[in-house]
Write a protein that holds these residues in place. Structure first.
Motif, PDB file in Angstrom:
ATOM      1  N   SER A  54      31.613  21.237   4.154  1.00 33.11           N
ATOM      2  CA  SER A  54      30.954  20.400   5.156  1.00 33.11           C
ATOM      3  C   SER A  54      31.621  19.038   5.103  1.00 33.11           C
ATOM      4  N   PHE A  55      31.891  18.446   6.270  1.00 31.44           N
ATOM      5  CA  PHE A  55      32.379  17.075   6.234  1.00 31.44           C
ATOM      6  C   PHE A  55      31.372  16.176   6.933  1.00 31.44           C
ATOM      7  N   SER A  56      31.461  14.889   6.605  1.00 35.29           N
ATOM      8  CA  SER A  56      30.442  14.015   7.164  1.00 35.29           C
ATOM      9  C   SER A  56      30.957  13.363   8.447  1.00 35.29           C
ATOM     10  N   LEU A  57      30.066  13.234   9.407  1.00 35.55           N
ATOM     11  CA  LEU A  57      30.347  12.508  10.651  1.00 35.55           C
ATOM     12  C   LEU A  57      29.234  11.480  10.802  1.00 35.55           C
ATOM     13  N   HIS A  58      29.595  10.292  11.247  1.00 31.98           N
ATOM     14  CA  HIS A  58      28.563   9.292  11.534  1.00 31.98           C
ATOM     15  C   HIS A  58      27.648   9.852  12.634  1.00 31.98           C
ATOM     16  N   PRO A  59      26.333   9.682  12.509  1.00 29.54           N
ATOM     17  CA  PRO A  59      25.438  10.233  13.549  1.00 29.54           C
ATOM     18  C   PRO A  59      25.711   9.680  14.947  1.00 29.54           C
ATOM     19  N   GLY A  60      26.431   8.565  15.022  1.00 31.17           N
ATOM     20  CA  GLY A  60      26.762   8.014  16.341  1.00 31.17           C
ATOM     21  C   GLY A  60      28.129   8.446  16.844  1.00 31.17           C
ATOM     22  N   THR A  61      28.685   9.499  16.280  1.00 36.91           N
ATOM     23  CA  THR A  61      30.022   9.960  16.683  1.00 36.91           C
ATOM     24  C   THR A  61      30.039  10.390  18.160  1.00 36.91           C
ATOM     25  N   HIS A  62      31.065   9.948  18.862  1.00 37.89           N
ATOM     26  CA  HIS A  62      31.184  10.163  20.315  1.00 37.89           C
ATOM     27  C   HIS A  62      30.991  11.633  20.696  1.00 37.89           C
ATOM     28  N   ALA A  63      31.651  12.544  19.961  1.00 36.78           N
ATOM     29  CA  ALA A  63      31.589  13.974  20.322  1.00 36.78           C
ATOM     30  C   ALA A  63      30.156  14.506  20.290  1.00 36.78           C
ATOM     31  N   LEU A  64      29.322  13.939  19.410  1.00 30.43           N
ATOM     32  CA  LEU A  64      27.954  14.450  19.276  1.00 30.43           C
ATOM     33  C   LEU A  64      27.070  14.008  20.438  1.00 30.43           C
ATOM     34  N   HIS A  65      27.494  12.963  21.139  1.00 31.76           N
ATOM     35  CA  HIS A  65      26.658  12.420  22.219  1.00 31.76           C
ATOM     36  C   HIS A  65      27.216  12.699  23.602  1.00 31.76           C
ATOM     37  N   TYR A  66      28.525  12.579  23.733  1.00 26.72           N
ATOM     38  CA  TYR A  66      29.118  12.596  25.072  1.00 26.72           C
ATOM     39  C   TYR A  66      30.058  13.770  25.310  1.00 26.72           C
ATOM     40  N   GLY A  67      29.982  14.774  24.448  1.00 22.83           N
ATOM     41  CA  GLY A  67      30.713  16.022  24.707  1.00 22.83           C
ATOM     42  C   GLY A  67      32.221  15.909  24.624  1.00 22.83           C
ATOM     43  N   LEU A 142      37.507  16.967  17.992  1.00 18.99           N
ATOM     44  CA  LEU A 142      36.295  16.169  18.163  1.00 18.99           C
ATOM     45  C   LEU A 142      36.686  14.717  18.378  1.00 18.99           C
ATOM     46  N   GLY A 143      36.083  14.064  19.360  1.00 19.12           N
ATOM     47  CA  GLY A 143      36.270  12.623  19.545  1.00 19.12           C
ATOM     48  C   GLY A 143      35.435  11.896  18.502  1.00 19.12           C
ATOM     49  N   THR A 144      36.067  11.090  17.659  1.00 22.15           N
ATOM     50  CA  THR A 144      35.356  10.560  16.489  1.00 22.15           C
ATOM     51  C   THR A 144      35.032   9.065  16.563  1.00 22.15           C
ATOM     52  N   ASP A 145      35.243   8.418  17.718  1.00 21.18           N
ATOM     53  CA  ASP A 145      34.819   7.011  17.809  1.00 21.18           C
ATOM     54  C   ASP A 145      33.334   6.935  17.472  1.00 21.18           C
ATOM     55  N   ILE A 148      27.500   4.711  20.426  1.00 21.72           N
ATOM     56  CA  ILE A 148      26.581   5.378  21.361  1.00 21.72           C
ATOM     57  C   ILE A 148      26.492   4.570  22.658  1.00 21.72           C
ATOM     58  N   GLY A 149      27.461   3.678  22.821  1.00 18.83           N
ATOM     59  CA  GLY A 149      27.476   2.882  24.046  1.00 18.83           C
ATOM     60  C   GLY A 149      28.674   3.198  24.912  1.00 18.83           C
ATOM     61  N   ALA A 150      29.287   4.349  24.703  1.00 18.61           N
ATOM     62  CA  ALA A 150      30.539   4.643  25.403  1.00 18.61           C
ATOM     63  C   ALA A 150      30.432   5.896  26.263  1.00 18.61           C
ATOM     64  N   ALA A 152      30.656   6.017  29.308  1.00 21.27           N
ATOM     65  CA  ALA A 152      31.642   5.934  30.385  1.00 21.27           C
ATOM     66  C   ALA A 152      33.026   5.588  29.856  1.00 21.27           C
ATOM     67  N   HIS A 153      33.222   5.812  28.557  1.00 20.75           N
ATOM     68  CA  HIS A 153      34.538   5.549  27.956  1.00 20.75           C
ATOM     69  C   HIS A 153      34.936   6.718  27.076  1.00 20.75           C
ATOM     70  N   PRO A 154      36.225   7.011  27.026  1.00 21.48           N
ATOM     71  CA  PRO A 154      36.661   8.110  26.154  1.00 21.48           C
ATOM     72  C   PRO A 154      36.668   7.687  24.691  1.00 21.48           C
ATOM     73  N   SER A 155      36.786   8.688  23.821  1.00 22.03           N
ATOM     74  CA  SER A 155      36.985   8.416  22.396  1.00 22.03           C
ATOM     75  C   SER A 155      38.485   8.267  22.151  1.00 22.03           C
ATOM     76  N   HIS A 156      38.863   7.188  21.477  1.00 23.61           N
ATOM     77  CA  HIS A 156      40.294   6.956  21.219  1.00 23.61           C
ATOM     78  C   HIS A 156      40.736   7.565  19.894  1.00 23.61           C
ATOM     79  N   THR A 157      39.771   7.901  19.046  1.00 26.44           N
ATOM     80  CA  THR A 157      40.113   8.549  17.780  1.00 26.44           C
ATOM     81  C   THR A 157      39.609   9.986  17.826  1.00 26.44           C
ATOM     82  N   ALA A 158      40.243  10.827  17.036  1.00 27.49           N
ATOM     83  CA  ALA A 158      39.859  12.246  17.072  1.00 27.49           C
ATOM     84  C   ALA A 158      40.276  12.932  15.788  1.00 27.49           C
ATOM     85  N   ILE A 159      39.636  14.061  15.531  1.00 26.47           N
ATOM     86  CA  ILE A 159      40.072  14.954  14.447  1.00 26.47           C
ATOM     87  C   ILE A 159      40.385  16.303  15.086  1.00 26.47           C
ATOM     88  N   LEU A 160      41.467  16.909  14.619  1.00 22.29           N
ATOM     89  CA  LEU A 160      41.833  18.267  15.052  1.00 22.29           C
ATOM     90  C   LEU A 160      41.925  19.117  13.797  1.00 22.29           C
TER      91      LEU A 160
END
Ligand SMILES: Cc1ncc(COP(=O)(O)O)c(C=O)c1O
Length: 345
Positions: A54-67, A142-145, A148-150, A152-160
């Motif tokens: 299991s790896f940790s992601l901040h609960p506010g990670t972009h992928a978890l909110h904005y798909g 996954l977009g990892t920015d 939770i205020g984005a 209308a903005h993409p995630s600039h960081t990501a993990i593959l």
């Protein structure tokens, strides 16, 4: 670049993993090593192997909110010369690029994705079952920015990362029951060619209803009577040497299996028609002696449709053990295991 010599040692005996995979549902038993790369403002990191934990992601990670997430699904097969070969990894890497592009995620270079796939295959070689089993690979973005205020903005960081699962059948090895859905599309035109979780979530309600009401295996989405695809596979109609499939549009995922089978069928001298396919044609097809309908996909391979449910009518199709779909499936299997030489365009 990290070599597989640095691979973390799996904790579990490979034979125990294989034994567990032989009876467990598809995609629930994992190889214990994954390959990973991360993107930030400075570009992509070197690919590395990490233990699957299991790896940790901040609960506010972009992928978890904005798909901002997408994935691929491909298989590596044991070959007749003793190797293990991922099937058309470059084609899947190109489709991942397309998905990332549409989601405004960092786009991984083809060579990075194929390298991550190769590394995952090498590191999990011991848990790759022999044919007809295979090692299913799941490159995941996954977009990892952390924001939770984005919306209308993409995630600039990501993990593959690439997960590996020893697998057998995805769909039950018998003719399938498919409910034809003419009211709603599988997904939106913006996302038809994107392999992203939202598409599967969107189809789920109809698939669940089809299971409950008709004991169906899947749903064929055909809004307005025009066939798109099922929840996780493309559709093919065959009759003798004629193969018909919907032409590529933005409304459905452009399957690598579809592309492969079309090339194989053409090489065998079959007539291949890529064109609009209607529900009426499928109904008519079900009445033709010997005509078959199938589903094509990495997980599904080529599955035969035995029953089409249209407006509560159950139409039975011929699904012979030695028909054209079985022949295509066998030929594709021979190509994937290297028993039959074939060069894809
Ligand atoms: C919605 C959907 N359509 C079609 C396919 C078939 O694509 P492929 O043959 O590349 O696996 C899949 C499987 O990935 C899918 O999920």
């Amino acid at each position: 670049m990290t070599s597989t010599a640095d691979a973390p040692a799996p904790a579990t005996d490979p034979s125990a993993v294989l034994a567990a995979a032989a009876t467990a549902p598809f995609g629930t038993v994992f190889g214990e090593v994954m390959s990973v790369a991360r993107a930030d403002a400075s570009g992509w990191s070197e690919p590395a192997l990490e233990p699957l934990t299991s790896f940790s992601l901040h609960p506010g990670t972009h992928a978890l909110h904005y798909g901002s997430s997408c994935f691929e699904g491909l298989k590596a097969h044991r070959t007749v010369d003793g190797g293990i070969r991922p099937f058309r990894a470059d084609k899947h890497a190109a489709r991942l690029q397309q998905s990332c592009d549409r989601l405004l995620l960092p786009v991984p270079p083809i060579e990075l994705t194929t390298r991550l796939i190769e590394m995952a295959v090498e590191a999990n070689a011991a848990v790759t079952p022999p044919a007809p089993g295979s090692l299913y690979l799941r490159p995941t973005m996954l977009g990892t920015d952390v924001t939770i205020g984005a919306a209308a903005h993409p995630s600039h960081t990501a993990i593959l990362y690439v997960l590996a699962c020893p697998v057998g059948h995805y769909l039950p090895p018998r003719p399938l029951t498919i409910v034809v859905e003419t009211e709603v599309p599988r997904t939106t035109p913006q996302f038809g060619v994107v392999k992203t979780g939202a598409n599967y979530a969107m189809a789920l309600g109809r698939i669940d209803r089809a299971r409950r009401e008709h004991e169906a295996d899947q749903v064929l989405f055909a809004p307005g009577g025009i066939v798109q695809e099922t929840g996780a596979a493309n559709v093919v109609l065959v009759d003798g040497d004629l193969l018909v499939t919907p032409e590529l549009t933005d409304s459905f995922l452009h399957g690598v299996t579809r592309d492969s089978l079309l090339q194989v069928a053409r090489s065998l001298g079959w007539t291949v028609e890529e064109r609009t396919v209607t529900v009426d044609e499928c109904i008519e097809w079900s009445a033709r002696p010997g005509a078959e309908i199938g589903l094509m996909g990495t997980a599904a391979v080529i599955a035969q449709v035995g029953t089409l449910v249209v407006d509560d009518r159950r139409l039975t199709l011929s699904a012979p053990d030695d028909g054209r779909l079985v022949e295509l499936r066998r030929t594709l299997g021979e190509i994937q295991t290297g028993a039959r030489p074939f060069t894809f365009a």
